[in-house]
Write an enzyme that holds these catalytic residues in place. Structure first.
Site, PDB file in Angstrom:
ATOM      1  CG  HIS A 173      -1.704  -1.236   1.385  1.00  0.00           C
ATOM      2  ND1 HIS A 173      -2.871  -1.533   0.701  1.00  0.00           N
ATOM      3  CD2 HIS A 173      -1.435  -2.325   2.152  1.00  0.00           C
ATOM      4  CE1 HIS A 173      -3.297  -2.731   1.058  1.00  0.00           C
ATOM      5  NE2 HIS A 173      -2.443  -3.246   1.929  1.00  0.00           N
ATOM      6  CB  SER A 294      14.050  21.773 -15.591  1.00  0.00           C
ATOM      7  OG  SER A 294      13.307  22.957 -15.761  1.00  0.00           O
ATOM      8  CE  LYS A 300      12.248  19.314 -11.732  1.00  0.00           C
ATOM      9  NZ  LYS A 300      11.399  18.505 -10.866  1.00  0.00           N
ATOM     10  CD  GLU A 307       9.715  11.484 -15.449  1.00  0.00           C
ATOM     11  OE1 GLU A 307       9.573  12.250 -16.420  1.00  0.00           O
ATOM     12  OE2 GLU A 307       9.993  11.873 -14.309  1.00  0.00           O
TER      13      GLU A 307
END
Ligand code: ARG
Length: 474
Positions: A173, A294, A300, A307
C-alpha cells in the site's frame, strides 16, 4: 522509432506508365490516390533481406524439384546478389508503383535476370510470401530481444549480489511494511524478466513454422518440397493447413502480448526508479547520462529514461490491441487488412528492444544510498511482524500477539520512537511473554536474517538466488 518515409511522389510519377503485374485484367490504371493508399513499400521494405532470403530458398527448391532450370536459378541468385548490394548501399530505386517490398524486388529481379526473374513467382503467392517474410524477420528480432532480456537479468543479479545484505523498507500500500534487502527487491524483477524471456521463447516454436507452399490459399499444383524450404530457412516445421498458413497472424499477436507484459514489468521498475530517485526517497541516483535537466529550473535532474519507458508501455499495449482488432473481423483467408499488421509489430519490436537496451546500460549505473534506505526502514515499525512472531514462538496465540504488538506500536508512536527504542519494561506491559532476548528480534538485520527459507530475503538466500540467475544467464 525509425520509420522509412514513403518514396517521393516525383519518383512514382516518373515511373507511371510502367506496366503493373495485374494490369491485363484492368481497363484503366489505378488512381494516384489509391496507389498511395494501398502501397506498403514505405514500411515493408524493412523486410527486404528476409524477402530475398525466402525467395532464394523458394527458387532453389523450384530448381531441385525440376520446376525451373539451373540456368534460371543461377540468374535469380546473381540478380538477388545485385539487389542486396543495391539495397544495402541505399541505391535501390524503391517505387510506389510496385506497391510493396515483394513487387519492388521482383520487378528489379526481372530487369536484371529477364524471364528467370518472371519464373521466380511460380508456385507462390504474395500471401504465403509475406507471411514467411514476417515470420523470418520477427524470429531474428525475437532472438535479439531474448538476449537483451538475459543481459538485463544479469545486470540486475550482479547488482543484487553486491547489495544482498543492504536493508531497505519493503512496501505494501506504498507504506513501509517489512524490511527486505535491496538485492531481494532487485531479484523480484529478475523473476519477471525471466518469465518474459520464457514466454517469448515458447512463442518462438509456433512462430517458426513455414507458410510458403500455401500459395494464395489453396496450395499449388506444382510438385513443391516444402520441407526443403523449411530446412534451408531454419523453420522447425511447415504450417499444416494452407488456409491457416496465409491467414494466421497469431505469432505476431503472441509476440506483442509478450512484449506488452515485458513493457509492463519495465514500467513498474521505472515507476520505482522514479520514486526512489525523488529527493523524498533519495534511495538511489541514476548517472547523469540517463537524466535531463529542466529548461527553467536549474536545480532539476529528471529521470527521463524511466519516465519515457513508462510512457512507451502505452504504445506497445496499443500495438497489441491494434493487431487483435485487426484480426477479429477477418473471414478466411487473406484480406488486404493484413497489410496493417506490420507497423504495430515493427513498433512493438523497436520499442521493446530500445527500452531493454537502455536498461541494460542503465542498471549497472544505479547509485545506491544505504543510509537513506536504512533510515526509511527504521521509520515505519517495520519489525512489528517479527515481534508478533516472537510472541507466537513463546506460546501466545497469533491473534493475541497481533493485538499486543499493535498496542505497542501505538505507544511507540506517541512516544516518538521505534519499537527497539522502548524500554524493556514498557514492552513487557503489552505482553509478559516478552523477555530480554527480544532486542535481536527488533533489529532490521535480525528481521531479514531470520527469513532464511528459499525465496526469503535473508542475505544468504539472496546471494544464492543471485548466483543462480548469473549461472543461468552466462
Ligand atoms: N503487401 C501485402 C501485405 O503486406 C502483401 C500481400 C499482398 N497480397 C494480396 N493478395 N494483395 O499483406
Amino acid at each position: 522509432m525509425p520509420r522509412k518515409s514513403p518514396p517521393s511522389r516525383n519518383k512514382s510519377r516518373r515511373a507511371a506508365g510502367r506496366k503493373a503485374a495485374w494490369s491485363g485484367r484492368f481497363a484503366e490504371p489505378v488512381s494516384e490516390r489509391v496507389k498511395r493508399y494501398t502501397a506498403s513499400v514505405g514500411f515493408d521494405r524493412r523486410l527486404a533481406a528476409e524477402d530475398i532470403r525466402g525467395s532464394l530458398a523458394h527458387a532453389r527448391m523450384l530448381c531441385a524439384a525440376g520446376i525451373i532450370t539451373r540456368r534460371d536459378l543461377a540468374a535469380i541468385e546473381r540478380g538477388m546478389k545485385t539487389i542486396s548490394r543495391e539495397i544495402e548501399a541505399g541505391k535501390f530505386a524503391w517505387s510506389l508503383d510496385d506497391e510493396d517490398v515483394h513487387r519492388n524486388i521482383e520487378r528489379r529481379l526481372t530487369a536484371l535476370a529477364g524471364d528467370a526473374g518472371k519464373r521466380l513467382h511460380t508456385a507462390r503467392s504474395r500471401n504465403d510470401q509475406v507471411a514467411t517474410d514476417v515470420r523470418l524477420w520477427l524470429r531474428g528480432e525475437l532472438d535479439g530481444i531474448v538476449a537483451l532480456l538475459a543481459a538485463l537479468r544479469r545486470a540486475l543479479a550482479s547488482l543484487a549480489l553486491e547489495h544482498a545484505a543492504l536493508i531497505m523498507p519493503g512496501f505494501t500500500h506504498m507504506q513501509v511494511a517489512q524490511p527486505v534487502t535491496f538485492g531481494h527487491h532487485l531479484l523480484a524483477y529478475c523473476e519477471m524478466f525471466g518469465r518474459d524471456l520464457q514466454r517469448l521463447v515458447d512463442g518462438r516454436k509456433r512462430l517458426n513454422q513455414l507458410p510458403l507452399g500455401a500459395g494464395a490459399l489453396a496450395g499449388t499444383t506444382f510438385p513443391i518440397r516444402r520441407d526443403r524450404v523449411a530446412r534451408e530457412l531454419g523453420f522447425e516445421g511447415i504450417c499444416a493447413n494452407s488456409i491457416d498458413a496465409v491467414s494466421d497472424r497469431d505469432f505476431a499477436i503472441e509476440f506483442c502480448a509478450g512484449a506488452a507484459v515485458a513493457m509492463m514489468h519495465l514500467s513498474r521498475f521505472s515507476e520505482e526508479l522514479v520514486l526512489w530517485m525523488s529527493p523524498r526517497f533519495g534511495f538511489i541516483s541514476l548517472p547523469d547520462r540517463f537524466c535531463t535537466g529542466s529548461s527553467m529550473m536549474p536545480q532539476k535532474k529528471n529521470p527521463d529514461v524511466p519516465e519515457l519507458a513508462r510512457g512507451k508501455t502505452a504504445r506497445v499495449y496499443g500495438d497489441l490491441m491494434a493487431l487483435l482488432t485487426l484480426m477479429k473481423g477477418q473471414p478466411l483467408t487473406y484480406n488486404k487488412d493484413n497489410q496493417e499488421d506490420k507497423e504495430p509489430l515493427f513498433d512493438a519490436v523497436d520499442t521493446l528492444r530500445e527500452t531493454l537496451a537502455i536498461f541494460v546500460e542503465m542498471v549497472p549505473g544505479i547509485g545506491v544510498h544505504p543510509q537513506r534506505m536504512l533510515a526509511a526502514a527504521r521509520e515505519g515499525y517495520a519489525t512489528a511482524t517479527d515481534l508478533a512472531d516472537y510472541l507466537v514462538k513463546k506460546g501466545v496465540p497469533f491473534r493475541d500477539a497481533h493485538e499486543a504488538v499493535a498496542r505497542a506500536v501505538r505507544h511507540a508512536e506517541s512516544a516518538g520512537c521505534e519499537l527497539a527504542g522502548l524500554p524493556l519494561a514498557d514492552l513487557r506491559s503489552f505482553s509478559p511473554a516478552i523477555g530480554a532476548d527480544v532486542r535481536r528480534v527488533l533489529t532490521l538485520e535480525g528481521s531479514v536474517g531470520a527469513r532464511k527459507h528459499p525465496g526469503g530475503t535473508a542475505p544468504a538466500q539472496v546471494r544464492a538466488a543471485a548466483r543462480r540467475v548469473l549461472r543461468q544467464t552466462t
